[in-house]
Design a protein around this motif. Structure first.
Motif, short mmCIF file in Angstrom:
data_model
loop_
_atom_site.label_atom_id
_atom_site.label_comp_id
_atom_site.label_asym_id
_atom_site.label_seq_id
_atom_site.Cartn_x
_atom_site.Cartn_y
_atom_site.Cartn_z
N ARG A 235 32.58 37.67 44.42
CA ARG A 235 33.40 36.37 43.88
C ARG A 235 33.55 36.56 42.54
O ARG A 235 34.56 36.01 41.68
CB ARG A 235 32.58 35.27 44.23
N GLN A 236 32.64 37.27 41.60
CA GLN A 236 32.84 37.28 40.27
C GLN A 236 33.76 38.12 39.73
O GLN A 236 34.63 37.98 38.97
CB GLN A 236 31.60 37.85 39.75
N ILE A 237 34.07 39.28 40.75
CA ILE A 237 35.26 40.32 40.50
C ILE A 237 36.37 39.43 40.60
O ILE A 237 37.51 39.58 39.91
CB ILE A 237 35.17 41.38 41.41
N GLU A 238 36.66 38.77 41.54
CA GLU A 238 37.85 37.98 41.75
C GLU A 238 38.18 36.94 40.55
O GLU A 238 39.33 36.77 40.01
CB GLU A 238 37.72 37.22 43.19
N LEU A 239 37.09 36.28 40.13
CA LEU A 239 37.37 35.39 39.21
C LEU A 239 37.66 36.14 37.95
O LEU A 239 38.30 35.62 37.01
CB LEU A 239 35.94 34.72 38.95
N LEU A 240 36.78 37.16 37.49
CA LEU A 240 37.30 37.82 36.54
C LEU A 240 38.79 38.30 36.44
O LEU A 240 39.33 38.44 35.45
CB LEU A 240 36.31 39.23 36.05
N SER A 241 39.15 38.71 37.47
CA SER A 241 40.30 39.45 37.65
C SER A 241 41.60 38.34 37.64
O SER A 241 42.58 38.44 36.91
CB SER A 241 40.51 40.07 39.13
N ALA A 242 41.14 37.31 37.98
CA ALA A 242 42.18 36.01 37.91
C ALA A 242 42.04 35.35 36.64
O ALA A 242 43.05 34.52 36.41
CB ALA A 242 41.76 35.06 39.07
N LYS A 261 37.02 43.90 29.61
CA LYS A 261 37.35 43.31 31.08
C LYS A 261 37.49 44.33 31.97
O LYS A 261 36.90 44.06 33.17
CB LYS A 261 38.60 42.35 30.93
N ASP A 262 38.24 45.44 31.59
CA ASP A 262 38.47 46.51 32.73
C ASP A 262 37.18 47.13 32.91
O ASP A 262 36.87 47.49 34.14
CB ASP A 262 39.42 47.37 32.16
N THR A 263 36.50 47.60 32.00
CA THR A 263 35.11 48.19 32.05
C THR A 263 34.10 47.33 32.95
O THR A 263 33.43 47.76 33.66
CB THR A 263 34.52 48.43 30.76
N THR A 264 34.18 46.00 32.59
CA THR A 264 33.27 45.19 33.25
C THR A 264 33.48 45.08 34.95
O THR A 264 32.60 44.99 35.62
CB THR A 264 33.35 43.74 32.68
N THR A 265 34.83 45.05 35.08
CA THR A 265 35.38 44.90 36.44
C THR A 265 35.01 46.12 37.18
O THR A 265 34.78 46.11 38.25
CB THR A 265 37.16 44.71 36.61
N ALA A 266 35.10 47.19 36.50
CA ALA A 266 34.68 48.49 37.06
C ALA A 266 33.05 48.30 37.41
O ALA A 266 32.91 49.01 38.54
CB ALA A 266 35.11 49.70 36.09
N GLN A 267 32.39 48.08 36.48
CA GLN A 267 30.98 47.89 36.80
C GLN A 267 30.58 46.96 37.95
O GLN A 267 29.81 47.44 38.94
CB GLN A 267 30.46 47.44 35.48
N LEU A 268 31.48 45.83 37.73
CA LEU A 268 31.14 45.21 39.05
C LEU A 268 31.38 45.79 40.28
O LEU A 268 30.84 45.34 41.31
CB LEU A 268 31.80 43.84 38.61
N GLY A 269 32.68 46.75 40.20
CA GLY A 269 33.03 47.37 41.50
C GLY A 269 31.84 48.27 42.14
O GLY A 269 31.55 48.33 43.10
N LEU A 270 31.34 48.99 41.20
CA LEU A 270 30.27 49.97 41.38
C LEU A 270 28.96 49.10 41.98
O LEU A 270 28.41 49.59 42.93
CB LEU A 270 29.79 50.62 39.94
#
Length: 347
Positions: A235-242, A261-270
């Motif tokens: 949910r946080q990944i979707e919110l950050l991406s949006a 933002k990209d790094t954080t999104t990648a971290q959240l993906g991991l």
């Protein structure tokens, strides 16, 4: 002595009034009416004689007055004739003189009027010169400098000799006063500029702190999701991406914010992938009254486990504390999963 200065002859005057009264007639009257005469007007006869005497006197005076009028009229007429003759005789010189005299007087009056007008105008110019001081109150140093230049170019030599010294002094006083005002204006402007610069630096620093906090908030998102479910992480990944990042919010650090933002999104993906693996080994909810044995739980866990193959580099982790923290937690999770897998195999 001229004719006009000659005194009138007594003999001539006697001839003028000889038909009315002569010197002999006057002497006769003096004898007839001596000054020591005693008169009793209470006596009727003397009163009547007195009336006759008065009538006689009035008639003589009227005759003298009438003769005087006649003579005066004749004399006046003769005087006018003589004056006319004199004017004609002297006119050959006097008439041109009087004409020139009139012209010169008119020219003098005109010159005096023009000079007065000139002096009034120059006095007004001097007052206008002094008015520059009032006009420059509250103005900028550059404005005052421009006025000083205009005042300095003012030529005082064109002023009338009566006002030239006043004009020179006025110009000097105005320039001195304007110089003082310019100095004060420069000091005020410098102080205002320093204050504005300080305010601008403070605003810029506050803006940078605000941007830094926003970037730090993005960077800290993974740390707030440690121990959270994969659903929360996703949910946080979707919110950050949006969530779009605007230049208005990050200024010249927009690229840094986007990279974060990209790094954080990648971290959240991991974290999301790792949490899915952890949740895949978690025991299924038990709805029976009795709790199954550990061996039974372990046997029910799916035997599917794929270790994370790609990890951030040591350099990237050393440069980003949040990334290193997430990776450390993931390493622990990997070790826990491997331990659970070994225990399951041993069982």
């Amino acid at each position: 002595m001229t004719i006009a200065e000659q005194a009138p002859s007594t003999d001539v005057l006697s001839l003028v009034f000889q038909n009315q009264v002569t010197e002999e007639g006057l002497n006769s009257l003096r004898k007839k009416y001596p000054q020591d005469m005693v008169i009793d007007m209470s006596d009727d006869q003397q009163f009547k004689d007195g009336r006759k005497t008065r009538t006689e006197r009035n008639k003589l005076k009227a005759a003298i007055k009438e003769r005087c009028t006649e003579v005066c009229t004749a004399i006046k007429k003769q005087a006018e004739n003589l004056s006319g003759e004199v004017d004609t005789i002297y006119g050959v010189v006097v008439n041109p003189f009087e004409k020139e005299d009139k012209r010169r007087k008119e020219a003098k009056e005109k010159a005096e009027l023009e000079r007065k007008k000139l002096l009034d105008g120059q006095r007004a110019e001097i007052q206008a010169l002094r008015a520059f001081i009032t006009d420059c109150e509250g103005k900028s140093s550059q404005y005052i400098a421009d006025v000083m230049e205009s005042v300095d170019l003012l030529e005082t030599s064109c002023f009338d000799k009566e006002l030239i010294h006043e004009a020179i002094e006025a110009k000097k006083d105005v320039l001195n006063r304007l110089f003082q005002m310019q100095t004060q204006a420069k000091a005020s402007e410098q102080l205002a500029a320093e204050k504005a610069e300080l305010n601008a630096k403070q605003e810029a620093a506050e803006r940078q702190r605000a941007i830094e906090n926003k970037i730090a908030d993005i960077r800290m998102i993974p740390s707030t999701l440690i121990g959270k479910s994969s659903e929360d992480i996703n949910r946080q990944i979707e919110l950050l991406s949006a969530t779009p990042l605007q230049v208005e919010d990050f200024g010249d650090r927009i690229q840094e914010a986007l990279n974060t933002k990209d790094t954080t999104t990648a971290q959240l993906g991991l974290m999301y992938q790792q949490q899915l693996k952890i949740e895949s080994f978690a025991p299924a909810p038990v709805f029976e009254p009795e709790t199954p044995e550990k061996s039974e739980l372990c046997s029910s866990v799916p035997q599917i486990y794929t270790p994370l193959g790609i990890w951030p580099s040591a350099k990237a982790r050393s440069e980003n504390g949040d990334l290193d923290l997430v990776c450390t937690q993931l390493e622990r999770a990997e070790a826990f999963i491997a331990q659970m897998a070994d225990e399951q195999s041993a069982a």
